[in-house]
Design a protein around this motif. Sequence first.
Motif, PDB file in Angstrom:
ATOM      1  N   LEU A 132       0.843  -1.197   0.000  1.00 31.95           N
ATOM      2  CA  LEU A 132       0.000   0.000   0.000  1.00 31.95           C
ATOM      3  C   LEU A 132       0.878   1.247   0.000  1.00 31.95           C
ATOM      4  N   GLN A 133       0.845   1.980  -1.091  1.00 35.35           N
ATOM      5  CA  GLN A 133       1.611   3.215  -1.201  1.00 35.35           C
ATOM      6  C   GLN A 133       0.660   4.404  -1.084  1.00 35.35           C
ATOM      7  N   SER A 134       0.802   5.180  -0.008  1.00 37.49           N
ATOM      8  CA  SER A 134      -0.017   6.384   0.202  1.00 37.49           C
ATOM      9  C   SER A 134      -1.509   6.093   0.048  1.00 37.49           C
ATOM     10  N   ALA A 135      -1.983   5.098   0.745  1.00 37.44           N
ATOM     11  CA  ALA A 135      -3.381   4.682   0.604  1.00 37.44           C
ATOM     12  C   ALA A 135      -4.338   5.833   0.907  1.00 37.44           C
ATOM     13  N   ALA A 136      -5.224   6.117  -0.037  1.00 33.39           N
ATOM     14  CA  ALA A 136      -6.235   7.160   0.141  1.00 33.39           C
ATOM     15  C   ALA A 136      -7.471   6.522   0.760  1.00 33.39           C
ATOM     16  N   VAL A 137      -7.434   6.356   2.077  1.00 35.52           N
ATOM     17  CA  VAL A 137      -8.530   5.720   2.792  1.00 35.52           C
ATOM     18  C   VAL A 137      -9.277   6.762   3.613  1.00 35.52           C
ATOM     19  N   SER A 138     -10.560   6.511   3.817  1.00 37.41           N
ATOM     20  CA  SER A 138     -11.420   7.376   4.611  1.00 37.41           C
ATOM     21  C   SER A 138     -11.740   6.676   5.931  1.00 37.41           C
ATOM     22  N   PRO A 139     -12.353   7.381   6.881  1.00 34.48           N
ATOM     23  CA  PRO A 139     -12.800   6.706   8.103  1.00 34.48           C
ATOM     24  C   PRO A 139     -13.706   5.509   7.814  1.00 34.48           C
ATOM     25  N   LYS A 140     -14.524   5.607   6.781  1.00 33.76           N
ATOM     26  CA  LYS A 140     -15.412   4.501   6.426  1.00 33.76           C
ATOM     27  C   LYS A 140     -14.613   3.270   6.012  1.00 33.76           C
ATOM     28  N   ASP A 141     -13.544   3.474   5.272  1.00 31.83           N
ATOM     29  CA  ASP A 141     -12.712   2.348   4.842  1.00 31.83           C
ATOM     30  C   ASP A 141     -12.001   1.706   6.022  1.00 31.83           C
ATOM     31  N   ILE A 142     -11.587   2.511   6.974  1.00 31.99           N
ATOM     32  CA  ILE A 142     -10.918   1.979   8.161  1.00 31.99           C
ATOM     33  C   ILE A 142     -11.902   1.181   9.013  1.00 31.99           C
ATOM     34  N   VAL A 143     -13.157   1.618   9.077  1.00 35.22           N
ATOM     35  CA  VAL A 143     -14.192   0.847   9.773  1.00 35.22           C
ATOM     36  C   VAL A 143     -14.361  -0.521   9.111  1.00 35.22           C
ATOM     37  N   MET A 144     -14.255  -0.569   7.798  1.00 33.18           N
ATOM     38  CA  MET A 144     -14.325  -1.845   7.084  1.00 33.18           C
ATOM     39  C   MET A 144     -13.247  -2.800   7.591  1.00 33.18           C
ATOM     40  N   VAL A 145     -12.028  -2.289   7.767  1.00 34.69           N
ATOM     41  CA  VAL A 145     -10.935  -3.118   8.280  1.00 34.69           C
ATOM     42  C   VAL A 145     -11.243  -3.555   9.708  1.00 34.69           C
ATOM     43  N   GLU A 146     -11.799  -2.667  10.488  1.00 38.19           N
ATOM     44  CA  GLU A 146     -12.141  -2.985  11.876  1.00 38.19           C
ATOM     45  C   GLU A 146     -13.133  -4.138  11.960  1.00 38.19           C
ATOM     46  N   GLN A 147     -13.999  -4.266  10.964  1.00 37.32           N
ATOM     47  CA  GLN A 147     -15.026  -5.305  10.969  1.00 37.32           C
ATOM     48  C   GLN A 147     -14.492  -6.669  10.541  1.00 37.32           C
ATOM     49  N   LEU A 148     -13.263  -6.722  10.057  1.00 38.31           N
ATOM     50  CA  LEU A 148     -12.664  -7.993   9.661  1.00 38.31           C
ATOM     51  C   LEU A 148     -12.314  -8.829  10.881  1.00 38.31           C
ATOM     52  N   LYS A 149     -12.295 -10.133  10.692  1.00 41.09           N
ATOM     53  CA  LYS A 149     -11.711 -11.009  11.692  1.00 41.09           C
ATOM     54  C   LYS A 149     -10.194 -10.903  11.594  1.00 41.09           C
ATOM     55  N   GLN A 150      -9.475 -11.655  12.409  1.00 44.55           N
ATOM     56  CA  GLN A 150      -8.021 -11.623  12.356  1.00 44.55           C
ATOM     57  C   GLN A 150      -7.515 -12.036  10.971  1.00 44.55           C
ATOM     58  N   VAL A 151      -6.480 -11.362  10.492  1.00 49.69           N
ATOM     59  CA  VAL A 151      -5.916 -11.646   9.172  1.00 49.69           C
ATOM     60  C   VAL A 151      -4.461 -12.068   9.317  1.00 49.69           C
ATOM     61  N   GLN A 152      -3.957 -12.722   8.279  1.00 47.72           N
ATOM     62  CA  GLN A 152      -2.568 -13.188   8.252  1.00 47.72           C
ATOM     63  C   GLN A 152      -1.742 -12.420   7.222  1.00 47.72           C
ATOM     64  N   TRP A 153      -2.221 -11.280   6.794  1.00 44.32           N
ATOM     65  CA  TRP A 153      -1.542 -10.539   5.742  1.00 44.32           C
ATOM     66  C   TRP A 153      -0.167 -10.030   6.172  1.00 44.32           C
ATOM     67  N   ARG A 154       0.759 -10.016   5.197  1.00 45.75           N
ATOM     68  CA  ARG A 154       2.004  -9.284   5.320  1.00 45.75           C
ATOM     69  C   ARG A 154       1.773  -7.965   4.580  1.00 45.75           C
ATOM     70  N   VAL A 155       1.946  -6.850   5.262  1.00 47.01           N
ATOM     71  CA  VAL A 155       1.586  -5.552   4.693  1.00 47.01           C
ATOM     72  C   VAL A 155       2.803  -4.642   4.634  1.00 47.01           C
ATOM     73  N   TYR A 156       3.029  -4.079   3.437  1.00 45.09           N
ATOM     74  CA  TYR A 156       4.018  -3.026   3.255  1.00 45.09           C
ATOM     75  C   TYR A 156       3.244  -1.734   3.079  1.00 45.09           C
ATOM     76  N   GLN A 157       3.402  -0.804   4.011  1.00 47.62           N
ATOM     77  CA  GLN A 157       2.617   0.428   3.993  1.00 47.62           C
ATOM     78  C   GLN A 157       3.561   1.621   4.118  1.00 47.62           C
ATOM     79  N   THR A 158       3.505   2.504   3.135  1.00 45.56           N
ATOM     80  CA  THR A 158       4.351   3.689   3.163  1.00 45.56           C
ATOM     81  C   THR A 158       3.521   4.918   2.837  1.00 45.56           C
TER      82      THR A 158
END
Length: 237
Positions: free
Chosen positions: A145-171
């Motif tokens: 994820l490079q400079s992700a243009a996320v809103s509070p609504k998108d972050i709530v979406m992540v909050e609603q997920l169960k536990q994930v096993q992702w490896r994330v590169y975020q800059t």
Amino acid sequence: MLNRTKKTFHSSILKQDYEYYVLTADEVTEEAYLLYVQDGKDYLELGEIGNAFQILMEKQPEIARKLVFVLVHPGNSMDRWNAYHHEGKDFNAYITFMTEEFLPEVELVIGRKIVRRGLLGDSLAANISLHIARMNPETWTHLLLQSAAVSPKDIVMVEQLKQVQWRVYQTVGKYEDEYVSLITNENLYILTRNRELHEMLVKKGARIVYSEQEEKHEWSFWKLDLVDALEFFLFTS
């Protein structure tokens, strides 16, 4: 040498054609590290992803030749916003298209054993990558994820997920809270939202490499960051 093939995919869901590219090494391997890239044409032309790939091939040829890039282009700027933004008219349909139409057919054609499956995107392309991943979280191993243009609504979406096993590169750039959308003229507070997204992903169990750079919201930043992002995909298991 690298192989680049340009193709067209017709979506029955969206009733339109999508241009995409497949980028591979000359030598085909049995296993594939498959990376889906949103804003595909921009990553080819502005991000010069082919050059980043070539650098990796020179540094780590044995593993880099496993890379397979599938670069999907959304169309013009309004097509992009409608597909990638949660308020866009094609947002949900685009996620369904990617998940149910595009991925199965593309992977059938590739015909290799996929041992890693990731998503790469910049800005809104990073946002849609998150949403594609949340449809089937267990399918994906890596998110870049490079400079992700996320809103509070998108972050709530992540909050609603169960536990994930992702490896994330975020800059993200330290000056990106100043960025104003060219479509909506709203300030997107990209640095602030990325900090919030990082915290939420950590809570959900993702393993993250997170960095804030002395950069703005622009392609020169993402291009320079690409080799590091791709090395993360190759070597973080």
